[in-house]
Every structure is written in C-alpha cells, then in structure tokens.
Design a protein around this motif. Structure first.
Motif, short mmCIF file in Angstrom:
data_model
loop_
_atom_site.label_atom_id
_atom_site.label_comp_id
_atom_site.label_asym_id
_atom_site.label_seq_id
_atom_site.Cartn_x
_atom_site.Cartn_y
_atom_site.Cartn_z
N VAL A 118 -39.18 -35.59 14.59
CA VAL A 118 -37.95 -34.90 15.21
C VAL A 118 -36.87 -34.52 14.10
O VAL A 118 -36.11 -33.66 14.41
CB VAL A 118 -37.59 -36.04 15.97
N GLN A 119 -36.86 -35.25 12.70
CA GLN A 119 -35.59 -34.78 12.11
C GLN A 119 -36.01 -33.51 11.44
O GLN A 119 -35.04 -32.81 11.35
CB GLN A 119 -35.75 -35.77 10.81
N ASP A 120 -37.29 -33.18 11.33
CA ASP A 120 -37.41 -31.73 10.76
C ASP A 120 -37.35 -30.76 11.83
O ASP A 120 -36.28 -29.94 11.30
CB ASP A 120 -39.07 -31.55 10.37
N GLU A 121 -37.40 -30.86 13.08
CA GLU A 121 -36.99 -29.76 13.92
C GLU A 121 -35.57 -29.79 14.01
O GLU A 121 -34.92 -28.98 14.22
CB GLU A 121 -37.74 -30.36 15.37
N LEU A 122 -34.85 -31.06 14.10
CA LEU A 122 -33.28 -30.98 14.41
C LEU A 122 -32.52 -30.47 13.02
O LEU A 122 -31.77 -29.43 13.25
CB LEU A 122 -32.99 -32.50 14.38
N GLU A 123 -33.00 -30.50 12.09
CA GLU A 123 -32.59 -30.02 10.68
C GLU A 123 -32.70 -28.50 10.53
O GLU A 123 -31.83 -27.67 10.21
CB GLU A 123 -32.87 -30.68 9.56
N ARG A 124 -34.01 -28.01 11.05
CA ARG A 124 -34.35 -26.61 10.89
C ARG A 124 -33.19 -25.96 12.11
O ARG A 124 -32.54 -24.96 11.76
CB ARG A 124 -35.65 -26.52 11.40
N ALA A 125 -32.95 -26.67 13.34
CA ALA A 125 -32.33 -26.11 14.07
C ALA A 125 -30.90 -25.82 13.75
O ALA A 125 -30.10 -24.90 14.10
CB ALA A 125 -32.24 -26.69 15.65
N LEU A 126 -30.27 -27.35 13.41
CA LEU A 126 -28.85 -27.03 12.70
C LEU A 126 -28.61 -26.11 11.66
O LEU A 126 -27.89 -25.19 11.71
CB LEU A 126 -28.53 -28.58 12.24
#
Length: 270
Positions: free
Chosen positions: A26-34
């Motif tokens: 989840v952190q990987d996906e959130l930071e990628r989107a941000l």
C-alpha cells in the motif's frame, strides 16, 4: 508544510502496508501516486503498519512537502493515480509537531467474523470465517482479563519491532449480528499480530477448547507458544486512529462498509 492524509484500502491485493524492494505494498502505491501528482518524490510516515490482507478504514499518514495545493486538490489529484483498492479520503495541513505515528494516543481495530457451516465466496478476504457456533459470553468473560496495562508478549509476533510489549487496552467489545460476530479492540497501540493472536485465543475459548480462565493464564505466562495460532487477516480492519485535539485530524468515515451500523450507536463511540 506537513500534510496529513486519511487513507482507506482493501488489503487483499497488497503485501501489507510497509514498502518493500519488490513493491506491491500500500505504501509503495500511495507514494507512487503522490509523487506522480506532485511531480517530485514524496515519502510518507504511517500511523500503524498493517499486514498482508489487513484493511484500512481510518489509516493516517503524514508527509512533508513545499508544494502548495488545496486540500481538495491533494485528494482528487492523488486518487487519480491510485488503484481502485486505495483511496485518499481527506487531506489536512498540520502543525509541525504532528507525527502520524508518535502523536497518536489510541488505535481501534475491528474484526468481522462470519459464522457458518459453509464459507461464503462473497466474503472472501473481507471477513474471517469459522464453521462452528461460538459462545459469546465465554469470549467476553475471557477478554475481560486483557483490559488495562499488561505485558502482551504472549500475543506478539517474533518479528515485532516494538520497543516494549507493554500496551494499554481500553476496550474489547464483542457483538453478534445475524451470522456475524463483530469484535472491537481499542488500545493505545498494538504489537505486531497482536489482534490476530488475540482473535485466535478468543475463538478457541468460544469453541470450548479452553476454559475462560485460560486466556488470563496465557497473558500471565508471556509465552507466545502457549497461545493459539495466529488467526486469518481477512476480517481485520484498522478502523480509527485518534490524536490530541490540537491536531485537526478528521474522524474516520466508517459508513463505507455495510456492517458499520453495528458500531453506530452512541455507546460504541465512547
């Protein structure tokens, strides 16, 4: 600027919260989107890491950035680059001392358990499952020994990185609603696998495999080997993280799940 975000996610497609070299968290996906939205690298700090398959209803993160955007823009812009299983719910600028993890004074987890002779394909990954009836009064009596400050080493994963096994449990509620049993755990913080290990023990008592007094004996022993196996992650939800009033963190939106009415009465928010 320090920015806080409220995040919801379905934990099924991900390898837990914490970023990994292989990605897929989840952190990987959130930071990628941000980072895509902001056009610059952004890193997040989370209130509580969740395991593979565990869901987030009221997860909170913070990040530091010099980029100035409206709260609405942070939400809509980030969500545009997120998979459907993750959605930012709100964004708020925070005072500099705010820390998503260390400023929090209370966490609440829900566990949704489906009791049925046959498993439901429609609930896969969204609720735990047992095929035999459980004795609620026995589970409630057993859970009473957990209230207060205790050493929870008996319910701690061997991979837990917490500095101390001492945690203060404020409340454990167990309610039945049709074929579902809903558990609510409120504490200042939780150890790695603590809720799932407690669930394994409570279910063992509910099935009659152990007497009510057994859970207190396990707690006192501080020995993980004496407790029941870790229960499945499917029905576990990080529901809410609470902060001092000086930090304007919105309350978690729980109405997005169909069983939220179970905890919607005034007593449930105490």
């Amino acid at each position: 600027m320090r920015l806080a975000l409220g995040v919801q996610y379905d934990g099924r497609p991900f390898r837990g919260w914490q970023s990994q070299r292989e990605g897929g968290t989840v952190q990987d996906e959130l930071e990628r989107a941000l980072s895509t939205f902001a056009q610059m690298p952004l890193k997040t700090v989370v209130a509580g890491r969740t395991d593979t398959g565990v869901h987030g209803l009221g997860q909170v993160v913070h990040l530091d950035t010099e980029l100035e955007r409206t709260e609405f823009s942070w939400v809509r812009g980030t969500n545009a680059f997120l998979p459907q299983a993750i959605a930012v719910q709100w964004a708020r600028p925070m005072p500099e001392p705010f820390h998503a993890r260390f400023s929090a004074f209370e966490r609440t987890y829900f566990y949704v358990l489906h009791v049925s002779p046959v498993r439901s394909a429609m609930l896969a990954g969204q609720a735990g499952w047992v095929h035999t009836p459980l004795e609620l009064d026995a589970m409630r009596q057993a859970a009473a020994c957990l209230i207060g400050t205790h050493d929870f080493s008996a319910f701690r994963s061997s991979q837990c990185q917490a500095k101390t096994p001492l945690k203060h449990v404020h409340q454990i509620d167990i309610r039945q609603h049709g074929n579902f049993i809903h558990f609510r755990f409120r504490a200042n913080a939780f150890l790695h696998h603590m809720v799932r290990n407690l669930m394994g023990c409570l279910i063992a008592v509910g099935r009659g495999r152990y007497p009510v007094e057994w859970l207190a004996e396990v707690l006192e022993s501080r020995e993980r080997r004496l407790a029941a196996p870790t229960f499945m992650p499917d029905g576990l939800y990080l529901a809410q993280v609470r902060y001092p009033e000086i930090f304007p963190v919105p309350a978690a939106t729980l109405t997005s799940v169909p069983w939220s009415a179970v905890w919607s009465d005034p007593a449930s928010s105490s």
